[in-house]
Design an enzyme around this catalytic site. Structure first.
Site, short mmCIF file in Angstrom:
data_model
loop_
_atom_site.label_atom_id
_atom_site.label_comp_id
_atom_site.label_asym_id
_atom_site.label_seq_id
_atom_site.Cartn_x
_atom_site.Cartn_y
_atom_site.Cartn_z
CG ASP A 165 11.54 8.18 28.03
OD1 ASP A 165 11.55 7.74 29.20
OD2 ASP A 165 10.59 7.99 27.24
CB CYS B 61 13.58 5.54 32.80
SG CYS B 61 14.76 6.20 33.92
CG HIS C 121 18.39 4.30 32.96
ND1 HIS C 121 17.37 4.67 32.12
CD2 HIS C 121 18.55 2.97 32.81
CE1 HIS C 121 16.94 3.59 31.48
NE2 HIS C 121 17.63 2.55 31.89
#
Length: 275
Positions: free
Chosen positions: A49, A52, A262
């Site tokens: 999400d 991260c 990410h």
């Protein structure tokens, strides 16, 4: 429950699963993972999400910690929200995580609770001696959504505090790190108030951390964040440090990213690199 940080998996096995094709991108990723695999044996996937970067950094910091950082020990640490709100009225527009029936004016109390929780969890985990027990305590914490997200709110508030300090230092002619100029050179964050409205309030909701905010996070925690940026393999930026001129006594945490959005975490340092 949702596990925020997945169990570990062999790095090269993970890479083979994720990057099968023969495109230039897949080849570069595989090369990147091979380089990481010379230092670390396993990878843990971090839930993707918009928290991260905070999640991966905090998880790594806690799973390695052996003492409470100095800034967490200071007397006035928990007074931070109250002290800042007294000076900067605009902090009332801080976006707290959604809770029903919240009255305005409770913001400093709520952030204070998050800061107390951060100190308590950090202290408890730093006092655990066995590496297996320490890991179990971290896993348990990152399965408890209520506590986990409260810790991210604490980190975001510490980032705001650090930004305010850097901004004021610069205005009064003191030396500041280069990233601080870049942070406030953006149209969307020319001062700490804008930074809060346009960036920090969105982290975890509609956006993650941008590169320049990784520096801010590192300064707030007084940790060096070392990132393997796999898509930059075979360039100077393959391993990037935030900040790039770290203080010698700052601990180091290591993350992996394929795209600067990410972040996952490498674990189990290979024996030869530890010696």
């Amino acid at each position: 429950y949702k596990l925020s940080v997945a169990p570990e998996m062999d790095i090269m096995e993970y890479c083979r699963k994720e990057w099968r094709g023969n495109t230039p991108v897949a080849k570069r990723m595989r090369k990147g993972y091979e380089a990481v695999a010379q230092k670390f044996a396993s990878i843990r996937r971090v839930r993707g999400d918009n928290y991260c970067a905070l999640r991966a950094t905090l998880f790594q910091a806690l799973s390695q910690t052996t003492q409470l950082p100095n800034w967490l020990q200071s007397e006035d640490f928990t007074m931070l929200p109250e002290n800042l709100l007294r000076k900067y009225d605009w902090i009332k527009q801080w976006q707290l995580k959604q809770k029903l029936g919240r009255k305005m004016g409770e913001i400093s109390e709520e952030i204070k609770e998050y800061l107390i929780l951060l100190r308590k969890k950090w202290k408890n985990i730093s006092e655990i001696e066995g590496p297996i027990e320490k890991q179990e305590a971290c896993d348990k914490l990152f399965k408890n959504e209520e506590e986990e997200y409260s810790l991210y709110e604490a980190l975001k508030f510490l980032m705001l505090n650090t930004a305010i300090e850097l901004y004021n230092d610069d205005k009064s002619g003191r030396r500041v790190p280069v990233f601080s100029w870049l942070l406030f050179a953006r149209d969307t964050s020319s001062n700490p108030c804008q930074l809060m409205h346009n960036h920090l309030n969105h982290i975890g909701h509609s956006g993650g951390l941008e590169q320049v905010e990784m520096f801010l996070l590192a300064y707030a925690l007084q940790y060096t964040i070392q990132v393997y940026r796999l898509y930059k393999h075979s360039t100077d930026e393959f391993i990037t440090l935030y900040p790039n001129d770290p203080e010698e006594d700052w601990p180091v945490v290591t993350l992996i990213t394929e795209d600067d959005r990410h972040y996952n975490i490498p674990v189990r340092m290979c024996q030869e690199t530890m010696l």
